[in-house]
Design a protein around this motif. Structure first.
Motif, short mmCIF file in Angstrom:
data_model
loop_
_atom_site.label_atom_id
_atom_site.label_comp_id
_atom_site.label_asym_id
_atom_site.label_seq_id
_atom_site.Cartn_x
_atom_site.Cartn_y
_atom_site.Cartn_z
N VAL A 171 25.03 42.19 62.67
CA VAL A 171 24.61 40.99 63.41
C VAL A 171 24.55 39.75 62.51
O VAL A 171 24.61 38.64 63.03
N LYS A 172 24.46 39.92 61.22
CA LYS A 172 24.41 38.77 60.31
C LYS A 172 25.77 38.09 60.19
O LYS A 172 25.85 36.90 59.93
N ASN A 173 26.85 38.82 60.40
CA ASN A 173 28.19 38.29 60.29
C ASN A 173 28.79 38.21 61.69
O ASN A 173 29.03 39.22 62.33
N GLU A 174 29.02 37.00 62.17
CA GLU A 174 29.48 36.80 63.55
C GLU A 174 30.80 37.52 63.84
O GLU A 174 30.96 38.12 64.90
N ARG A 175 31.71 37.48 62.90
CA ARG A 175 33.01 38.14 63.09
C ARG A 175 32.82 39.66 63.19
O ARG A 175 33.39 40.31 64.08
N LEU A 176 32.01 40.22 62.32
CA LEU A 176 31.73 41.66 62.34
C LEU A 176 30.99 42.04 63.62
O LEU A 176 31.26 43.08 64.22
N TYR A 177 30.08 41.20 64.06
CA TYR A 177 29.35 41.44 65.30
C TYR A 177 30.32 41.53 66.48
O TYR A 177 30.26 42.46 67.29
N GLU A 178 31.23 40.56 66.57
CA GLU A 178 32.19 40.54 67.68
C GLU A 178 33.13 41.75 67.63
O GLU A 178 33.44 42.34 68.65
N LEU A 179 33.58 42.10 66.43
CA LEU A 179 34.46 43.28 66.29
C LEU A 179 33.74 44.56 66.69
O LEU A 179 34.31 45.41 67.39
#
Length: 84
Positions: free
Chosen positions: A68-76
């Motif tokens: 959740v801290k990294n928006e790109r990782l969250y979306e993936l």
């Protein structure tokens, strides 16, 4: 802080739905326990740092926090869990 908490809850809920489709009752129950833990301990929803490995559900909480801290990782992660 509220946004962080909502993202963690949502990802954990998606995780429960994902493992439920695999018909692995033990794994499903483990993921449900993590979700229950988060709901019983709302302070864990807003923590941005890694938790100590000795803490209950540390591995799952640390994975959620990093996602959740990294928006790109969250979306993936969200996309992967929803795709199945």
């Amino acid at each position: 802080m509220v946004r962080l908490a909502m993202k963690k809850l949502y990802l954990q809920w998606l995780q429960v739905q994902y493992v439920k489709k695999g018909n692995n009752d033990i794994r499903t129950e483990e993921e449900k326990e993590v979700l229950r833990y988060l709901l019983r301990h709302p302070g864990r929803l807003t923590v941005k740092e890694r938790v100590d490995d000795n803490e209950q559900y540390a591995k799952q909480l640390n994975i959620l926090t990093s996602n959740v801290k990294n928006e790109r990782l969250y979306e993936l992660t969200k996309k992967r869990l929803k795709s199945v």
